[in-house]
Design a protein around this motif. Structure first.
Motif, PDB file in Angstrom:
ATOM      1  N   GLN A  47       2.564   8.090 -14.127  1.00 46.84           N
ATOM      2  CA  GLN A  47       2.214   6.952 -13.270  1.00 46.84           C
ATOM      3  C   GLN A  47       2.243   5.655 -14.076  1.00 46.84           C
ATOM      4  O   GLN A  47       1.826   5.623 -15.231  1.00 46.84           O
ATOM      5  N   ASP A  48       2.744   4.602 -13.432  1.00 46.71           N
ATOM      6  CA  ASP A  48       2.777   3.283 -14.078  1.00 46.71           C
ATOM      7  C   ASP A  48       1.504   2.536 -13.676  1.00 46.71           C
ATOM      8  O   ASP A  48       1.421   1.954 -12.593  1.00 46.71           O
ATOM      9  N   LYS A  49       0.514   2.567 -14.569  1.00 39.56           N
ATOM     10  CA  LYS A  49      -0.778   1.964 -14.248  1.00 39.56           C
ATOM     11  C   LYS A  49      -0.669   0.454 -14.023  1.00 39.56           C
ATOM     12  O   LYS A  49      -1.314  -0.105 -13.130  1.00 39.56           O
ATOM     13  N   GLU A  76       0.826  -1.209   0.000  1.00 37.78           N
ATOM     14  CA  GLU A  76       0.000   0.000   0.000  1.00 37.78           C
ATOM     15  C   GLU A  76       0.861   1.260   0.000  1.00 37.78           C
ATOM     16  O   GLU A  76       0.495   2.274  -0.612  1.00 37.78           O
ATOM     17  N   GLU A  77       1.993   1.201   0.687  1.00 31.68           N
ATOM     18  CA  GLU A  77       2.904   2.352   0.676  1.00 31.68           C
ATOM     19  C   GLU A  77       3.469   2.576  -0.725  1.00 31.68           C
ATOM     20  O   GLU A  77       3.607   3.723  -1.181  1.00 31.68           O
ATOM     21  N   LEU A  78       3.786   1.476  -1.421  1.00 29.16           N
ATOM     22  CA  LEU A  78       4.298   1.592  -2.791  1.00 29.16           C
ATOM     23  C   LEU A  78       3.231   2.165  -3.723  1.00 29.16           C
ATOM     24  O   LEU A  78       3.539   2.977  -4.620  1.00 29.16           O
ATOM     25  N   VAL A  79       1.984   1.740  -3.512  1.00 33.24           N
ATOM     26  CA  VAL A  79       0.881   2.280  -4.318  1.00 33.24           C
ATOM     27  C   VAL A  79       0.734   3.778  -4.077  1.00 33.24           C
ATOM     28  O   VAL A  79       0.555   4.571  -5.020  1.00 33.24           O
ATOM     29  N   THR A  80       0.809   4.163  -2.810  1.00 35.49           N
ATOM     30  CA  THR A  80       0.677   5.585  -2.458  1.00 35.49           C
ATOM     31  C   THR A  80       1.775   6.416  -3.111  1.00 35.49           C
ATOM     32  O   THR A  80       1.525   7.511  -3.644  1.00 35.49           O
ATOM     33  N   VAL A  81       2.993   5.883  -3.073  1.00 30.34           N
ATOM     34  CA  VAL A  81       4.122   6.596  -3.685  1.00 30.34           C
ATOM     35  C   VAL A  81       3.915   6.747  -5.189  1.00 30.34           C
ATOM     36  O   VAL A  81       4.140   7.825  -5.772  1.00 30.34           O
ATOM     37  N   GLU A  82       3.470   5.670  -5.819  1.00 34.60           N
ATOM     38  CA  GLU A  82       3.283   5.707  -7.277  1.00 34.60           C
ATOM     39  C   GLU A  82       2.146   6.651  -7.670  1.00 34.60           C
ATOM     40  O   GLU A  82       2.248   7.405  -8.648  1.00 34.60           O
ATOM     41  N   LYS A  83       1.061   6.631  -6.883  1.00 35.40           N
ATOM     42  CA  LYS A  83      -0.082   7.493  -7.201  1.00 35.40           C
ATOM     43  C   LYS A  83       0.203   8.966  -6.906  1.00 35.40           C
ATOM     44  O   LYS A  83      -0.504   9.852  -7.391  1.00 35.40           O
ATOM     45  N   ALA A  84       1.232   9.204  -6.093  1.00 30.77           N
ATOM     46  CA  ALA A  84       1.588  10.592  -5.778  1.00 30.77           C
ATOM     47  C   ALA A  84       2.305  11.266  -6.947  1.00 30.77           C
ATOM     48  O   ALA A  84       2.449  12.499  -6.975  1.00 30.77           O
ATOM     49  N   LYS A  85       2.738  10.461  -7.890  1.00 27.21           N
ATOM     50  CA  LYS A  85       3.415  11.015  -9.062  1.00 27.21           C
ATOM     51  C   LYS A  85       2.400  11.688  -9.987  1.00 27.21           C
ATOM     52  O   LYS A  85       1.192  11.467  -9.873  1.00 27.21           O
ATOM     53  N   ALA A  86       2.911  12.480 -10.876  1.00 23.53           N
ATOM     54  CA  ALA A  86       2.034  13.122 -11.869  1.00 23.53           C
ATOM     55  C   ALA A  86       1.310  12.050 -12.676  1.00 23.53           C
ATOM     56  O   ALA A  86       1.862  10.981 -12.948  1.00 23.53           O
ATOM     57  N   LEU A  87       0.076  12.340 -13.039  1.00 21.07           N
ATOM     58  CA  LEU A  87      -0.779  11.343 -13.685  1.00 21.07           C
ATOM     59  C   LEU A  87      -0.148  10.783 -14.956  1.00 21.07           C
ATOM     60  O   LEU A  87      -0.255   9.584 -15.234  1.00 21.07           O
TER      61      LEU A  87
END
Length: 267
Positions: free
Chosen positions: A150-152, A136-147
């Motif tokens: 982001q690596d969907k 979940e922390e990795l997801v949060t970090v990835e989603k914090a990036k510009a849209l």
């Protein structure tokens, strides 16, 4: 002066300690064997036990490790789990005061196995929780990036891992509850729960048959009562012998206070 002997105790030394550790002090044994007192004390505490309860527990551990199925247990469990198994075995056997039937021994082993499996389930739950938190922390970090960067696919993969872990968590929870139910049932059969032990003691006070039943199932109580009875018998015999001798009363009369066909004396 010559240096004290070092190294492991020989079989002769071990036998001497076993035979004398109750009558002799640690210092006396160490002096006799020309050994360091600390090493003798360590041997007594770890191998023989400093109290009767510890002695029984250590004996129970040795007994289990000499059983044919011990090798199977070594294959089934890790070293840490085996230590836990030995600990619980020693405590339970001591609790039952060695009054355990062969079928009950198997029940005890099975109950301890369930305890170990329950611990495995809890460890698995803890590992899962850490994995979920990490994903979940990795997801949060990835989603914090510009849209646009982001690596969907990466996010989807992580979220799928979280879902898998949550499903495993539910499975482990069910497994733990099932094991807990089985263990409780097994301990109930062994009459090892506090309520049943108290009830058994209360029942034993209500009727003579209950008292006899409690006496038959409690070797320590039988031994204690047997010692009291033997002391009473010896005291009675001694007093009977004393009163069978001639005794001079205050008025000068000499006679035997306790006169029976067996104690009568020929004048």
């Amino acid at each position: 002066t010559m240096a004290m002997k070092k190294g492991r105790f020989s079989k002769t030394e071990q036998e001497f300690i076993r035979e004398n550790h109750k009558e002799m002090s640690i210092h006396e044994i160490a002096t006799h064997l020309d050994r360091d007192s600390a090493s003798v004390e360590s041997y007594v505490n770890s191998k023989l036990g400093s109290t009767l309860l510890e002695e029984r527990e250590i004996e129970a551990l040795r007994d289990l490790q000499n059983r044919p199925f011990w090798k199977d247990l070594q294959k089934q469990f890790s070293e840490d789990e085996l230590q836990s198994l030995l600990y619980h075995w020693g405590r339970i056997i001591t609790q039952f005061r060695d009054d355990v039937l062969p079928t009950e021994e198997l029940q005890i082993i099975d109950a301890i196995k369930l305890e170990i499996l329950m611990n495995r389930a809890l460890i698995g739950q803890q590992t899962n929780m850490k994995d979920i938190q990490s994903y979940e922390e990795l997801v949060t970090v990835e989603k914090a990036k510009a849209l646009e960067i982001q690596d969907k696919d990466y996010i989807f993969s992580l979220e799928r891992q979280v879902a898998v872990c949550r499903a495993a968590q539910e499975s482990l929870t069910r497994e733990y509850k099932d094991l807990q139910t089985k263990k409780a049932s097994m301990l109930k059969d062994l009459k090892a729960t506090r309520e049943q032990r108290i009830k058994r003691l209360e029942d034993s006070k209500q009727t003579f048959i209950g008292w006899v039943r409690n006496l038959m199932s409690n070797p320590e109580a039988r031994r204690s009562i047997g010692i009291q009875m033997e002391k009473m018998r010896l005291a009675t015999d001694k007093e009977a012998a004393r009163l069978s001798e001639y005794h001079k009363y205050e008025d000068g009369t000499i006679d035997q206070p306790f006169l029976t066909p067996n104690s009568v004396k020929e004048d």
